[in-house]
Design a protein around this motif. Structure first.
Motif, PDB file in Angstrom:
ATOM      1  N   UNK A 176      34.695-115.445 -24.542  1.00 46.89           N
ATOM      2  CA  UNK A 176      33.769-114.241 -25.489  1.00 46.89           C
ATOM      3  C   UNK A 176      32.875-114.315 -25.082  1.00 46.89           C
ATOM      4  N   UNK A 177      31.484-115.790 -24.758  1.00 45.73           N
ATOM      5  CA  UNK A 177      29.927-115.421 -24.437  1.00 45.73           C
ATOM      6  C   UNK A 177      29.780-116.758 -24.195  1.00 45.73           C
ATOM      7  N   UNK A 178      28.915-116.559 -23.505  1.00 44.37           N
ATOM      8  CA  UNK A 178      27.722-118.392 -22.762  1.00 44.37           C
ATOM      9  C   UNK A 178      26.760-118.076 -23.873  1.00 44.37           C
ATOM     10  N   UNK A 179      26.019-119.240 -23.919  1.00 51.87           N
ATOM     11  CA  UNK A 179      24.378-118.844 -25.071  1.00 51.87           C
ATOM     12  C   UNK A 179      23.525-119.387 -24.368  1.00 51.87           C
ATOM     13  N   UNK A 180      22.429-119.605 -24.338  1.00 49.84           N
ATOM     14  CA  UNK A 180      21.685-119.947 -23.503  1.00 49.84           C
ATOM     15  C   UNK A 180      21.816-121.628 -23.361  1.00 49.84           C
ATOM     16  N   UNK A 181      21.375-121.574 -21.760  1.00 54.18           N
ATOM     17  CA  UNK A 181      21.691-123.289 -21.045  1.00 54.18           C
ATOM     18  C   UNK A 181      22.675-123.602 -21.216  1.00 54.18           C
ATOM     19  N   UNK A 182      23.882-122.997 -21.703  1.00 59.15           N
ATOM     20  CA  UNK A 182      24.907-122.882 -20.724  1.00 59.15           C
ATOM     21  C   UNK A 182      25.209-123.802 -19.643  1.00 59.15           C
ATOM     22  N   UNK A 183      25.787-124.823 -19.659  1.00 52.59           N
ATOM     23  CA  UNK A 183      26.384-125.091 -18.319  1.00 52.59           C
ATOM     24  C   UNK A 183      28.160-125.031 -18.735  1.00 52.59           C
TER      25      UNK A 183
END
Ligand SMILES: Nc1ncnc2c1ncn2[C@@H]1O[C@H](COP(=O)(O)OP(=O)(O)OP(=O)(O)O)[C@@H](O)[C@H]1O
Ligand SMILES: [Mg+2]
Length: 423
Positions: free
Chosen positions: A353-360
């Protein structure tokens, strides 16, 4: 009855580590050259029945040629016994036994005499030898001017025409052209049928399997396997794949180290990265591929696989911004850039669905059966949006090897079976 019997044979060589001392030094100061002992064959025992065709396989430097040289009596063992019964003819190093200044014809006489034929016998066989070698037009030229294939033709023709009871052949056939190689193989099959004992060293495993009754795998001076050809060759190929894997992983480690040093170490999103010159990588890097790891399903890093093995591709990512519906994809190409396969999470309805800021994190691509034929393949990994806007595209940046234990040809192994009915 055994034609060849080798019992507990050990052969060491002196490897000189320093050859600096001059003759004067050696005489006046009594200095000796320093050396280390190297064990080329370590307590090897082997019997070969009369009429058997036995192949020796093994990596470079494993001791195969040394063993053949011991059988011909060119070398002597340090310990152990060797017995060869019957008339021996050998084809070892290219050109060995030939005098470069003599013509092909003169060399036939010399060589055949060494192999035990009288002058009369040689004269009787001369035409046959020349005919088999197909060197009629060159036979009165000095062999110094022969190509390596021509050398081999002459040596092979002499070696077989003396009608040996034991024939020892070390690799040399490989320098012949395809037609002559085929002729040699036919001739060897012929001799085998007539009951000649043949010992054959080659890296051509296909030829080994076709010709030999038995294959012996030698590694670091010791016999590892001695059994039916297919059994030994399969084990040897498996060993080679594992060794190659170790090498590729080490090599990749070195390359990665170099890349890490080159890459700037900032850990913030940098749009300039887009402009950095790398022909195999492009995209705006909003989501970055930070690592790609190839493993089996037990978590063991690998770069060399057997056809049918499991393969897990782990794609590590870091997201520098908020991204909706990212798509992860892979593609496999041959070295000639033939596209073998490609898919992505969108095609396969695997929604992220989505990736947030700084997701690893990491995305896995699991292949339960790598149904590719033997060869080296290039792997592409990419992250993009649903419309194809590239975040990070690694074009054929990774590679892996596939070794096949069967002889199918092509790229993809298609599941199949044969059937038959009569009308
Ligand atoms: N005359 C020699 N002096 C010193 N070392 C030697 C000598 N002959 C062979 N060796 C060493 O013995 C080892 C075995 O060599 P050998 O030629 O038997 O290998 P091989 O199995 O035939 O390899 P290849 O597949 O490359 O032909 C090698 O490490 C080689 O360097
Ligand atoms: Mg050799």
């Amino acid at each position: 009855m055994d034609a060849i019997s080798i019992s507990n044979v050990t052969k060491t060589f002196k490897i000189f580590t320093e050859r600096s001392s001059t003759l004067k030094d050696r005489i006046v100061k009594g200095r000796k050259n320093k050396y280390q002992e190297f064990c080329a064959l370590n307590n090897v025992s082997l019997n070969i029945e009369k009429g058997q065709t036995v192949g020796f396989i093994g990596r470079n430097g494993s001791g195969k040629s040394t063993l053949l040289k011991l059988l011909t009596g060119i070398l002597y063992p340090d310990s152990g016994q060797i017995r060869v019964s019957g008339k021996v003819s050998s084809l070892l190093e290219l050109g060995a036994g030939f005098h470069p200044d003599f013509t092909g014809r003169e060399n036939i006489f010399m060589n055949a005499a060494i192999l035990g034929l009288t002058k009369k016998e040689i004269k009787k066989k001369l035409d046959q030898i020349i005919m088999f070698s197909e060197l009629k037009g060159y036979i009165d030229n000095p062999v110094r001017n022969y190509s390596s294939g021509m050398y081999m033709r002459l040596a092979f023709s002499v070696a077989i025409m003396v009608e040996p009871e034991v024939l020892l052949i070390d690799e040399v056939l490989a320098v012949g052209d395809a037609a002559f190689q085929q002729k040699c193989m036919d001739q060897l099959r012929n001799m085998k049928q007539k009951g000649t004992t043949i010992v054959f060293v080659s890296h051509d495993l296909g030829a080994m399997e076709k010709l030999c009754d038995r294959v012996v795998w030698i590694n670091k001076g010791k016999i590892v396997e001695d059994d039916k050809p297919k059994k030994v060759i399969d084990k040897y190929l498996e060993y080679l794949a594992i060794e190659e894997d170790k090498r590729l992983i080490e090599e990749a480690g070195e390359v990665n180290k170099q890349i890490e040093v080159k890459q700037d170490s900032s850990d913030s999103f940098d749009t300039n990265k887009e402009n950095q010159h790398d022909e195999q990588r492009w995209g705006n890097r909003k989501v970055e591929i930070t690592d790609v790891i190839l493993e089996d399903f037990n978590g063991k890093k690998k770069m060399s696989f057997l056809s049918g093995d499991e393969l897990l591709i782990r794609i590590h990512y870091k997201s520098w911004g908020f991204v909706e519906n990212p798509v992860f994809g892979i593609a496999i190409h041959t070295l000639e850039h033939v596209h073998c396969y490609g898919t992505n999470t969108q095609i396969d309805y695997y929604k992220i669905d989505e990736l947030s800021v700084n997701d690893v994190g990491e995305v896995y691509f699991k292949i339960p059966q790598l149904n590719l034929c033997g060869g080296t393949y290039l792997l592409t990994v990419a992250i993009h949006d649903e419309n194809g806007l590239q975040y990070d595209f690694h074009d054929k940046k990774y590679s892996f090897k596939v070794t096949s234990l069967s002889n199918e040809v092509g790229i993809v192994k298609i599941d199949h079976h044969w059937d038959r009915s009569e009308f």
